[in-house]
Write a protein that holds these residues in place. Structure first.
Motif, PDB file in Angstrom:
ATOM      1  N   LEU A 218       0.830  -1.207   0.000  1.00 59.40           N
ATOM      2  CA  LEU A 218       0.000   0.000   0.000  1.00 59.40           C
ATOM      3  C   LEU A 218       0.864   1.257   0.000  1.00 59.40           C
ATOM      4  N   LEU A 219       1.863   1.282   0.878  1.00 58.31           N
ATOM      5  CA  LEU A 219       2.729   2.455   0.973  1.00 58.31           C
ATOM      6  C   LEU A 219       3.585   2.612  -0.278  1.00 58.31           C
ATOM      7  N   THR A 220       3.933   1.499  -0.895  1.00 57.06           N
ATOM      8  CA  THR A 220       4.715   1.566  -2.129  1.00 57.06           C
ATOM      9  C   THR A 220       3.913   2.242  -3.232  1.00 57.06           C
ATOM     10  N   PRO A 289       8.044  -1.776  -7.388  1.00 61.28           N
ATOM     11  CA  PRO A 289       9.424  -1.788  -6.907  1.00 61.28           C
ATOM     12  C   PRO A 289       9.475  -2.458  -5.530  1.00 61.28           C
ATOM     13  N   PRO A 290      10.668  -2.746  -5.002  1.00 59.64           N
ATOM     14  CA  PRO A 290      10.776  -3.455  -3.715  1.00 59.64           C
ATOM     15  C   PRO A 290      10.111  -2.754  -2.534  1.00 59.64           C
ATOM     16  N   GLY A 291       9.980  -1.439  -2.632  1.00 58.83           N
ATOM     17  CA  GLY A 291       9.375  -0.699  -1.525  1.00 58.83           C
ATOM     18  C   GLY A 291       9.064   0.722  -1.943  1.00 58.83           C
ATOM     19  N   PRO A 292       8.576   1.530  -1.019  1.00 58.77           N
ATOM     20  CA  PRO A 292       8.246   2.926  -1.313  1.00 58.77           C
ATOM     21  C   PRO A 292       9.463   3.698  -1.824  1.00 58.77           C
ATOM     22  N   ILE A 293       9.200   4.756  -2.573  1.00 57.19           N
ATOM     23  CA  ILE A 293      10.279   5.602  -3.084  1.00 57.19           C
ATOM     24  C   ILE A 293      10.266   6.980  -2.428  1.00 57.19           C
TER      25      ILE A 293
END
Length: 346
Positions: A218-220, A289-293
């Motif tokens: 969700l945060l990503t 992507p692997p996580g949020p930016i």
């Protein structure tokens, strides 16, 4: 008889000396300037007495401890920062500690803009002389549990994560005690994310479960929306495009992920930049992507959770200065929108 009288005299003098010593020890110290005295949480009454003597507020902590016991005091002392004056009498000191008449601690105030990355946050706080940047970044990379914070527990064990807490430091204006450490600041920011998530509709976790997504997912998505969108009304639209492309097994091809992959963001990306080898480059890697930016706002989190359902698969930024987008269902329509956008360039 003389022996008895002598012994009685010695006893009377001794008792008088002790009484005088006790009386003198319980008298106020010499008047002086007010002092700020910190009483930490969990401090016992005896430890408070030692602190007061050390700071010159009372004369004798040993006698003061017995004075507290004799008067049934000390059990209600409250922790905090106090302003006490040398020269105060014992009862006044006790009353102040019982009432918890603390003074407001000196505070620091700082603002983290929406869409900032961890490194941008570190640079800003360091520039404001609130942290040691190296220590801050080191803590960000650590496996710390961060107290009772819940959302951070969603972070997967993934070596591809560029910054472990990216997206979890909520963008907000904060006011904290001046003595706050790097660890205190991080803990406050990840806890703020929990508080903001609690403001979402009650069904938000059920919605996540239905989408088969984690908080990290969700945060990503929210961070992608945050870095791509300026106009609030378009956040849910762009989120919808992201979901549509994922469902259709299309690469996201989001420029913001390329910018995140670069050592330093560029004003304009070139074709060669889109070829950068990075797990965050959505022009080369399929899916999220692997996580949020970046650190997403609550508005972007809501958009990621409740995207607008459309048939759009493409969008391009207008070059007319409005920072809004043109949306398209097909690639052919998208190419026409690009042409339109170029025609509106000032």
């Amino acid at each position: 008889m003389w022996v008895i009288l002598s012994l009685l005299g010695i006893m009377i003098i001794g008792a008088g000396s002790i009484a005088l010593y006790v009386w003198s020890s319980l008298q106020p110290t010499a008047a002086g300037d007010a002092q700020k005295i910190e009483i930490p949480k969990g401090t016992s009454a005896n430890e408070v007495a030692d602190i007061l003597e050390k700071q010159g507020i009372i004369k004798n902590s040993f006698i003061f401890k017995y004075y507290l016991k004799l008067n049934g005091q000390g059990a209600r002392f409250q922790a905090g920062l106090y302003e006490l004056n040398p020269g105060m009498d014992n009862d006044a000191i006790i009353a102040k500690l019982n009432a918890g008449e603390t003074v407001a601690a000196e505070t620091i105030r700082f603002t983290i803009p929406e869409g900032f990355t961890v490194l941008q946050i570190a640079d800003k706080l360091a520039a404001e002389k609130l942290i040691d940047k190296a220590k801050f970044v080191e803590l960000i990379a650590s496996q710390a549990a961060w107290g009772d914070a819940e959302a951070v527990r969603s972070i997967p064990e993934n070596d591809d994560l560029h910054q472990r807490l990216e997206g979890y430091l909520f963008p907000e204006t904060y006011e904290m005690e001046k003595k706050s450490t790097e660890e205190d600041i991080i803990k406050r920011m990840v806890s703020e994310l929990d508080r903001k998530l609690a403001e979402l509709p009650e069904d938000w976790q059920d919605v996540l479960e239905q989408k088969k997504m984690t908080v990290h997912d969700l945060l990503t998505i929210a961070s992608l929306v945050e870095r791509e969108v300026v106009v609030d009304e378009e956040r849910a639209l762009v989120a919808g495009v992201i979901y549509n492309r994922i469902a259709d097994n299309m690469m996201l091809q989001i420029d913001a992920t390329v910018q995140y992959s670069l050592d330093k963001p560029k004003e304009r990306l070139y074709e060669k930049d889109l070829l950068i080898d990075s797990p965050y480059n959505t022009y080369k890697v399929n899916g999220l992507p692997p996580g949020p930016i970046a650190s997403p706002s609550l508005a972007s989190i809501k958009a990621a959770l409740y995207p607008e359902e459309t048939d759009y698969f493409f969008y391009v930024t207008k070059k007319d200065g409005t920072q809004s987008h043109l949306f398209a269902k097909t690639y052919k329509e998208h190419l026409r929108n690009i042409e339109k956008s170029n025609q509106t360039a000032g």
